[in-house]
Structures are given as C-alpha cells and as structure tokens.
Design a protein around this motif. Sequence first.
Motif, short mmCIF file in Angstrom:
data_model
loop_
_atom_site.label_atom_id
_atom_site.label_comp_id
_atom_site.label_asym_id
_atom_site.label_seq_id
_atom_site.Cartn_x
_atom_site.Cartn_y
_atom_site.Cartn_z
N THR A 192 -2.68 15.45 -14.21
CA THR A 192 -3.74 16.46 -14.10
C THR A 192 -3.78 17.14 -12.75
N ARG A 198 -9.02 12.18 -18.95
CA ARG A 198 -8.16 13.38 -19.00
C ARG A 198 -8.94 14.57 -19.54
N ARG A 252 -9.79 17.99 -17.54
CA ARG A 252 -9.37 19.28 -18.08
C ARG A 252 -10.55 20.23 -18.18
N ARG A 269 -11.08 23.79 -16.12
CA ARG A 269 -11.34 25.06 -16.81
C ARG A 269 -12.57 25.74 -16.24
#
Length: 66
Positions: A17, A54, A58, A62
């Motif tokens: 990530t 995760r 994410r 965003r």
Amino acid sequence: MTQPNVDDLVQSIASDTGAPPETVSRMVSQTWQAFSDGARITDYLPVLVTKRVREDLRSQSRHNHH
C-alpha cells in the motif's frame, strides 16, 4: 494467544500500500484487538485483519487524493 507473524503482515501491507509501517502496525494492532474480542475461532484472524487494514488504507488514500 500471540499474534502469528504480525511483523510479516505489517511489512506485506506496508509494501503493497505504500503506507508507513508504523501506521500499518498501529492499524493491525487495533483491528486485531477489535476482531479477536470475544472471538471463539481465531484461525482466520490474520486473513481478516489483513483484508480490513488494506481496505481501510485504500479508502484513506482515495480520500486524500480528492
């Protein structure tokens, strides 16, 4: 009960990530505690914790890019 290969989980998530290992470690620890609280079966905790962290990372990235 100890957390199996937490360092491995943290390193894997951090490299995938791009998040700082300290952040990932804190998130894994918090998520692990939340998921294991009252859990009778802990065999799948590493998988569930990894997936949740995760997803959280994410969604954070965003939000930061907008």
